[in-house]
Design a protein around this motif. Structure first.
Motif, PDB file in Angstrom:
ATOM      1  N   VAL A  15      48.358  56.610  32.719  1.00 19.23           N
ATOM      2  CA  VAL A  15      49.374  57.649  32.530  1.00 19.23           C
ATOM      3  C   VAL A  15      50.705  56.996  32.228  1.00 19.23           C
ATOM      4  O   VAL A  15      51.119  56.051  32.925  1.00 19.23           O
ATOM      5  N   LEU A  16      51.357  57.468  31.194  1.00 17.63           N
ATOM      6  CA  LEU A  16      52.694  57.013  30.838  1.00 17.63           C
ATOM      7  C   LEU A  16      53.680  58.119  31.212  1.00 17.63           C
ATOM      8  O   LEU A  16      53.543  59.246  30.765  1.00 17.63           O
ATOM      9  N   SER A  17      54.652  57.810  32.061  1.00 15.68           N
ATOM     10  CA  SER A  17      55.622  58.803  32.549  1.00 15.68           C
ATOM     11  C   SER A  17      57.029  58.331  32.240  1.00 15.68           C
ATOM     12  O   SER A  17      57.295  57.119  32.187  1.00 15.68           O
ATOM     13  N   VAL A  24      49.797  41.336  35.008  1.00 10.04           N
ATOM     14  CA  VAL A  24      49.353  41.701  33.652  1.00 10.04           C
ATOM     15  C   VAL A  24      49.931  43.060  33.252  1.00 10.04           C
ATOM     16  O   VAL A  24      50.436  43.237  32.139  1.00 10.04           O
ATOM     17  N   LEU A  25      49.885  44.019  34.186  1.00 14.37           N
ATOM     18  CA  LEU A  25      50.400  45.357  33.887  1.00 14.37           C
ATOM     19  C   LEU A  25      51.904  45.312  33.641  1.00 14.37           C
ATOM     20  O   LEU A  25      52.425  45.989  32.742  1.00 14.37           O
ATOM     21  N   VAL A  59      57.522  54.762  34.028  1.00 15.22           N
ATOM     22  CA  VAL A  59      56.484  53.925  34.637  1.00 15.22           C
ATOM     23  C   VAL A  59      55.195  54.082  33.850  1.00 15.22           C
ATOM     24  O   VAL A  59      54.947  55.110  33.220  1.00 15.22           O
ATOM     25  N   ILE A  60      54.371  53.025  33.921  1.00 11.45           N
ATOM     26  CA  ILE A  60      53.007  53.111  33.417  1.00 11.45           C
ATOM     27  C   ILE A  60      52.103  52.908  34.617  1.00 11.45           C
ATOM     28  O   ILE A  60      52.313  52.000  35.423  1.00 11.45           O
ATOM     29  N   SER A  61      51.133  53.782  34.782  1.00 12.42           N
ATOM     30  CA  SER A  61      50.253  53.715  35.954  1.00 12.42           C
ATOM     31  C   SER A  61      48.800  53.696  35.511  1.00 12.42           C
ATOM     32  O   SER A  61      48.434  54.301  34.492  1.00 12.42           O
ATOM     33  N   ALA A  84      45.308  52.491  42.767  1.00 13.17           N
ATOM     34  CA  ALA A  84      46.360  52.807  41.811  1.00 13.17           C
ATOM     35  C   ALA A  84      47.324  51.642  41.711  1.00 13.17           C
ATOM     36  O   ALA A  84      47.480  50.852  42.647  1.00 13.17           O
ATOM     37  N   MET A  85      47.977  51.565  40.551  1.00 12.65           N
ATOM     38  CA  MET A  85      48.936  50.492  40.324  1.00 12.65           C
ATOM     39  C   MET A  85      49.998  50.996  39.347  1.00 12.65           C
ATOM     40  O   MET A  85      49.691  51.701  38.390  1.00 12.65           O
ATOM     41  N   PHE A  86      51.269  50.657  39.624  1.00 19.13           N
ATOM     42  CA  PHE A  86      52.396  51.114  38.817  1.00 19.13           C
ATOM     43  C   PHE A  86      53.218  49.928  38.354  1.00 19.13           C
ATOM     44  O   PHE A  86      53.388  48.950  39.080  1.00 19.13           O
TER      45      PHE A  86
END
Length: 375
Positions: free
Chosen positions: A11-13, A118-119, A100-102, A86-88
């Protein structure tokens, strides 16, 4: 992304500083979440300053990004959707975090610090492009608004030009109408003096009716000259004290020739004595004249037009009624539309003047079921 990180849903927020929230702008993959049918999913942010200052990502539910309450809500919703990890990573735009990208997966404890780095690297590479896209959208919106303002300004100038032309035409026509009216009023005045004594009282009374109607026409012409004030809402009523019953008797007399010409009858039912009203006599007289005129035009041959009035300590009521077709409920709804006509009920119009200069026009409700209209 999938070759580097375990991810079933991404998800891109992007943050909204005014609304203190982040809004899901893009969702990829995974099972359908409960909030997908609602469209954009909005996560409240307890402090946008803390959010925009965040430089590091998070494994878990992002408490340092969104605040403890929002993080617990994200955890509850995500686990309910079947995802247990989950990771943000923050999307930095200049010196501030803009979104944020999650990523989430159904496998418990699936993410490590290596996955987070990496994220964060991916987030740093795409955040510039996302920020540029946001700026482009704003630039397009600003350009559209600017073009719209130019169009509106051109339309405004054209309307002002048309209004000026209209004002000039009305002023010219009004002055042209005043010239013959002034001449007519002068001759009526000469005849009314009856120096030769060859006019009987009935003829003198008829000249008086002509004089009053000429004065009324003069008022209407002045209204044309004052149209700009009326349109701008700056026109002022002239407050004065006058006898309401005397005004109504004069109106009844002035309409007798028109009523007789239409083979109709007019009944003026007024109490004895006087009633003092504080209002604009010319405007009240003009309104009642319009009602009498409509009754004369549409009541039909042989009809009786009734002019009645009653007064109390705080209300002066004037009723004009006739035997015409009147107004049905649909006509009542449109009664104040310009040039509207219609109706299928017994006709009765009423004007009530309260204390001071306020008054309203309405269709009075009677036991026979006539519709009530107030304005």
């Amino acid at each position: 992304m999938q070759t580097l990180i375990p991810v079933e849903r991404m998800v891109l927020s992007w943050g909204d500083e005014e609304e203190l929230c982040i809004v899901n702008r893009h969702t990829w993959g995974g099972l359908s979440a409960p909030w997908d049918s609602e469209g954009e999913y909005i996560v409240p942010i307890q402090s946008f300053t803390d959010f925009s200052d965040a430089e590091d990502g998070a494994i878990g539910w992002g408490a340092h990004l969104f605040g403890d309450l929002s993080a617990r809500e994200i955890e509850r919703r995500t686990i309910k959707a079947g995802y247990h990890s989950a990771m943000f990573a923050p999307l930095r735009a200049g010196d501030a975090t803009g979104g944020v990208i999650s990523v989430v997966t159904s496998e418990p404890d699936a993410y490590t610090k290596k996955h987070l780095r990496v994220l964060e690297t991916i987030a740093s590479q795409i955040s510039g492009a996302i920020h540029a896209s946001e700026l482009y959208d704003k630039a397009v919106l600003w350009t559209e608004e600017r073009e719209q303002r130019i169009v509106l300004e051109a339309q405004k100038q054209e309307l002002e030009r048309i209004s000026q032309i209209k004002s000039q035409i009305i002023t010219t026509v009004s002055h042209e109408l005043k010239t013959p009216l002034t001449s007519m009023a002068a001759f009526i005045d000469i005849l009314s003096r009856n120096r030769e004594g060859n006019l009987i009282q009935r003829q003198l009374d008829q000249l008086e009716v002509l004089r009053r109607n000429g004065s009324h026409l003069h008022l209407l012409i002045n209204d044309l000259l004052d149209h700009s004030k009326v349109e701008s809402g700056t026109y002022e009523l002239l407050e004065m004290n006058f006898d309401g019953y005397s005004m109504l008797r004069s109106l009844g007399e002035s309409f007798e020739p028109l009523v007789k010409q239409a083979n109709q009858f007019i009944e003026v039912d007024l109490p004895d004595g006087e009633v003092t009203i504080t209002a604009d006599q010319s405007r009240i007289s003009q309104t009642i004249s319009n009602m009498l005129s409509n009754a004369t035009k549409y009541a039909g041959e042989g009809a009786t037009i009734r002019l009645e009035s009653h007064a109390s300590d705080s209300m002066f009521s004037v009723t004009v009624s006739d035997d015409g077709i009147g107004m049905d409920s649909e006509a009542v709804e449109n009664a104040f539309d310009l040039y509207f006509r219609g109706g299928k009920s017994n006709n009765s119009s009423c004007i009530r003047l309260g204390t001071g200069t306020q008054y309203r026009q309405n269709h009075h409700q009677h036991a026979s079921g006539r519709d009530l209209l107030e304005q």
